[in-house]
Design an enzyme around this catalytic site. Structure first.
Site, PDB file in Angstrom:
ATOM      1  N   GLY B 148      42.578  35.946  51.094  1.00 50.24           N
ATOM      2  CA  GLY B 148      41.778  34.918  50.436  1.00 50.24           C
ATOM      3  C   GLY B 148      41.756  35.152  48.935  1.00 50.24           C
ATOM      4  N   CYS B 149      41.451  34.094  48.202  1.00 47.95           N
ATOM      5  CA  CYS B 149      41.509  34.177  46.741  1.00 47.95           C
ATOM      6  C   CYS B 149      40.411  35.080  46.187  1.00 47.95           C
ATOM      7  CB  CYS B 149      41.446  32.785  46.132  1.00 47.95           C
ATOM      8  SG  CYS B 149      40.120  31.738  46.781  1.00 47.95           S
ATOM      9  N   TYR B 150      39.191  34.891  46.653  1.00 47.85           N
ATOM     10  CA  TYR B 150      38.102  35.765  46.182  1.00 47.85           C
ATOM     11  C   TYR B 150      38.352  37.225  46.553  1.00 47.85           C
ATOM     12  CZ  TYR B 150      35.022  31.670  45.288  1.00 47.85           C
ATOM     13  OH  TYR B 150      34.455  30.515  44.821  1.00 47.85           O
ATOM     14  N   PRO B 151      38.746  37.512  47.791  1.00 42.79           N
ATOM     15  CA  PRO B 151      39.008  38.917  48.141  1.00 42.79           C
ATOM     16  C   PRO B 151      40.117  39.554  47.302  1.00 42.79           C
ATOM     17  CG  PRO B 151      38.649  37.643  50.132  1.00 42.79           C
ATOM     18  CD  PRO B 151      38.709  36.653  48.983  1.00 42.79           C
ATOM     19  N   THR B 152      41.117  38.763  46.918  1.00 45.79           N
ATOM     20  CA  THR B 152      42.191  39.339  46.104  1.00 45.79           C
ATOM     21  C   THR B 152      41.633  39.947  44.827  1.00 45.79           C
ATOM     22  OG1 THR B 152      43.885  37.859  46.963  1.00 45.79           O
ATOM     23  CG2 THR B 152      44.246  38.745  44.746  1.00 45.79           C
TER      24      THR B 152
END
Lengths: 346, 346, 346, 346
Positions: B148-152
């Site tokens: 996911g973008c936030y987790p990256t």
């Protein structure tokens, strides 16, 4: 109620804070706008600098001097930090002085000097009437320090939980995104539209922003517990508005219901602070141009933290709206005179 | 190195993730773009939906079916959650499948079911090669789950401090503001330009956003200590980009120098992760369209917290760039092939 | 094809045009980036000024001098108007000089002096290869004047109709909205994000903008008829992009089919100019960061006017992309080397 | 002056026009807000749809029916085109009906049918009091058609020159850029924030936009000469505001002084139309939320054209402000009651 109009001067009328004070005063039924002053822009018309203030378009800005500011019932100071004391000293004690700058916000000289690097001017009644204990100090006051924009929304977002003892005040985290007008009207490359549109960035990270200690001071008036706040300001691609995310560990057993009850109770009689219905989250657009603060609270059970989201217009309730609200209190007018809860959206 | 072009299909080519995969593949020297599929938009030209992808403007989107996707070396899935398993099962084991969706990201079925509400499909190698331990799993893999973008950005912003034992992982707070493309291309009233321009808001507050457990999972691979994360996503008025503010209590005696050293060391050999020089803060504009993650770290001594700011393009390194990076690893190509560290600014 | 890398210097590397030249050169396979110079920013790192140019972050800007610029195969000048002549004179005749400024664009000294107020430096081959007759002048040239951003899109939007004799060139109206980067990186109050976000305004109205005579000059090369253009530039709340609305009376009996045929024919072999399918209108986002010009044409029968809409990225094809395209032509490289038709959207 | 409050209903309270009518009515001293109706959103609270309208947050929207709308002094219709006639017929003749939609704007049935494709409902007094001849029709009227947003600013920008015979009305060109709220609140993919932020595009090009004939109609009331207008609407990346560029050939010998004199004279007594001082250009931000129209005029001598730039808030003076202004005229209240010339900027 005053029978004759209140004469008002605005020092720093060319800037964003001064312009917003004037926008609100133009809608205030008891006010007559007197001297308008500026620094480098003195001699120019207000219309060339603030074209939205149509009724004052032809007014010429004067130099900011004691002489020019004298003879008014109220003087709003919207000046760079460090310039207020000279006017406070020279204008009569009966004149209501409302300082939109930081000079008289902090009570602790040591904290002031650490964060501002100059001698402490002193402290005045703090213009956040919704903070428990403050309104009484403001009623009839002749000197008022308007709060910083971040402290306004952050303090109101956290106060009910702190007062009710629902959170651990020693581990607060505030991350707040501000529109660019918070940085003022001085032309700096990093504030160019080309730079800020479509971009978010952070600044003043790591406990160095001057609004951090102001938040700590405000919360410190509400509790005997130690207060620590990690405060990070962000610059958002919008001209106005602050969205603050405020989080603190909840005490054992605190429920979402406990939190909502505390907020509903705390702000039940406040015209300008609105706890939104469950499921609805604050958006800065909804408070654009208004004197409202919108709040919503959540409980993150896994993380053990309350999360309060607050939205405010940094120039309105965050600065100029608070200033006018304080003027009303100082003069004994109804507190909401000339102020609106209604935002300009979309 | 492959001698013949790699044939690639993209399922979900009409959406933002699929469009960005195609944008990057058009600049990839080893790839030949095969089938492009869509759901409701099948039958339309790509040019009418993604006018920026000029070389593919006349390509007609096909229905997303196993038959259409078959016969390619690589298949990118950019589909709504829950649809990947059927293609994973039907396409050959030799086919490289890169899932931009969430289906195979989480390893714990219970966590999956709590946050997604559907049966767990399983888990695949996790496509964040810069996270310690992951790159080896990705090299030569035939099934990869794109993060996911936030987790990256959150995971990369926190990992070095966690690995080095400099922070308390049980009290992490992440507040991350995303551009609107993270919400996809489905037309919803709250995502209209009229609503989002000039406004910031929050959503998924209180530990309910699906990317929260993914951050916890990632950090959990790096430490034996308990990991708790209070994660709050914000919606920012920009089309692309995430700015994440990640903060955690520092261990006794940790200095800013300790922190910077850990980050410099951790990412010294990573082409796509950049610790900025001291005094410079990440801005999403600087990573616009690139595969870069920009980081900066601060120490708030009064609050006792490390604060790490991270910027990423949610569609590029946050989704499609990672997907292409993973394809390169899967196929044994140089990891950075077709990817750039250079943003499009201003 | 050159066997050894082409060494390139960029004068004015701290500004928007210079930064975009560098962004494109970083993706150019034949180029080695040499000296980078600046004015007031000399001595600073490029990374502190252009953080998106990661591979050059540590490069220190030098003063812009003949000595520093000497010894390169190609020199890009991205300087304020009036500064190019000194470098053109001092650098060898074999050096390819590509001037992104205006100094050598206008052929008529009287027009130059009227609009720029300084002595005319002369004129160089005009770097718009898609304008009939220009490409041959650019092939192998050693001095090239990159067109202005507005003239690029306006000229390409009007040229096919003019060449085909379908419109009356004596009554052209162009209204073109530009992103703020067209105004450069110098910090001016009216370009602050707070001012431009959410706002549109006009400037240079009434035939006084310097790009007006450049459009007239370009169209004048295509017809024997008199050319008059009412040109109005607008400032739009976006960092990049120009959307030009170009309208002219149609000759008796001209149909929409006639117009489309002329445009399709004119640009059939041009890689960077795209007439969109009927019903689809250019958007600046679709050309963001690319070297493309998107066009669409309509016929307003009641008003008797052809209306051509054109979109271009003012910094890319509008400046730096054209500059690189011209460098390719000058050096005999394939014209599209290092350039892309693909935009970065959304 | 009414002694008792005026009761007002708003049909279409969930949309942008209806919301703006309510925003203004909340500041109107003579009004009591009665029924609020909606289509698909009936049953929801206004606060969930229009969170900026705090005082009405708990009001529940009713279905739009004759019964619900009956019994008010004034009914504002903010409905999709084609729905007004049924309410106009069923509500009493004494009720003031202010139609924010298009149904009753055009006087020529043939023009209506050509542009709207449905039978002509008729025409009502046209709510643009500043257009010569209109104010008298509105005073005391019981049915009023609020003008379209583009026609409001374009007509006011051109009228003085037309009335004074300074321009050739047969060759007018209007290019006008609107904020996205002009497209309404219905969720469509091309209006998503991700699509519109950072982008400009055109639509309704070639004489097909419905506001074109309305401009022609308005100017036609001012001259016996033929009127032709090439009208091109643009979609700009901002929520509100229209900037219109209006140009027409000037008659032989007309000077800038002639033009300015005509405009100063035409609007000398109009509280809401402001010709800016020379050298200052309209910006939509300066009229944000206000009932003002800002104008500036230039003469392009080389092109032989007058160029008038006009700025208006499409939702305020462009729709809801005009609606309230018309209500005031209809009821015999001072025309500016509840309206402001002051914009919300920055």
């Amino acid at each position: 109620m005053h029978m004759s109009p209140i004469s008002v001067a605005v020092a720093g009328a060319s800037g964003y804070a001064g312009g917003e004070v004037l926008r609100l005063l133009l809608g205030h039924p008891e006010v007559q706008i007197g001297a308008l002053t500026a620094g480098a822009n003195a001699g120019e018309t207000l219309g060339s600098l603030q074209p939205h203030l149509v009724p004052l378009a032809d007014r010429v800005l004067e130099d900011t001097t004691v002489e020019v500011l004298s003879g008014h019932d109220v003087v709003f100071l919207a000046l760079p930090h460090g310039q207020s004391a000279q006017y406070a000293a020279a204008l009569g004690e009966d004149v209501v002085i409302i300082d939109c700058g930081a000079d008289y916000r902090l009570t602790d000289p040591g904290v002031w000097e650490k964060f501002y690097g100059t001698p402490h001017a002193g402290s005045w009644p703090y213009g956040l009437p919704e903070l428990p204990g403050q309104r009484a100090q403001l009623t009839g006051a002749r000197r008022i320090a308007v709060p910083g924009c971040y402290p306004t929304v952050s303090s109101l977002a956290l106060a009910p939980a702190v007062v009710a003892g629902l959170v651990d005040t020693s581990d607060i985290v505030v991350v707040a995104a501000s529109g660019t007008s918070g940085a003022g009207k001085a032309a700096k490359p990093h504030l160019l539209g080309s730079e800020v549109m479509g971009s978010m960035t952070a600044y003043g990270v790591g406990g160095v922003h001057r609004h951090g200690p102001e938040i700590v001071q405000n919360l410190g008036t509400l509790t005997d517990q130690p207060v620590k706040v990690s405060f990070t300001p962000l610059l958002a691609p919008m001209p106005r508005g602050i969205l603050a995310t405020c989080t603190a560990p909840v005490a054992e057993g605190v429920t979402l219901e406990d939190l909502r009850t505390a907020y509903l109770k705390a702000y039940a009689d406040e015209p300008f602070v609105h706890l939104l219905p469950e499921g609805q989250w604050p958006a800065t657009k909804a408070v654009h141009g208004s004197n409202s603060v919108h709040l919503q609270v959540a409980l993150d059970e896994d993380a053990g933290r309350a999360v309060v989201i607050g939205a405010v217009d940094n120039l309105a309730k965050g600065t100029a709206g608070a200033a006018v609200q304080c003027m009303n209190l100082a003069l004994g007018l109804p507190e909401a005179t000339g102020l609106s809860t209604v935002g300009v959206a979309p």
